[in-house]
Design a protein around this motif. Sequence first.
Motif: not given
Length: 75
Positions: A22-29, A41-43, A60-69
């Motif tokens: 229902x929520x696609x992205x997480x916003x944090x600092x 989905x990483x959660x 994150x990749x050099x292009x800014x794509x999420x890789x892992x948590x």
Amino acid sequence: MQTVDVVIKLSYEACLAHYEGRIAQVYTYSLDGRRVVFPAEALRRVMTHDGVYGTYRLKFSEQGRFISIHPLTIG
């Protein structure tokens, strides 16, 4: 590869909205104050019956794509 350390504090109920899509992205600092956005989905990888609480390292990749948590501290 870039890494960012963030603190996440989400109750089980809040995680459920992310988990169910229902929520696609997480916003944090990040710990150094930068705003960070990553796929909810990483959660799924770190969610417990209490939710998600702790400090996590995001990769994150050099292009800014999420890789892992990965958890650094939990609780």
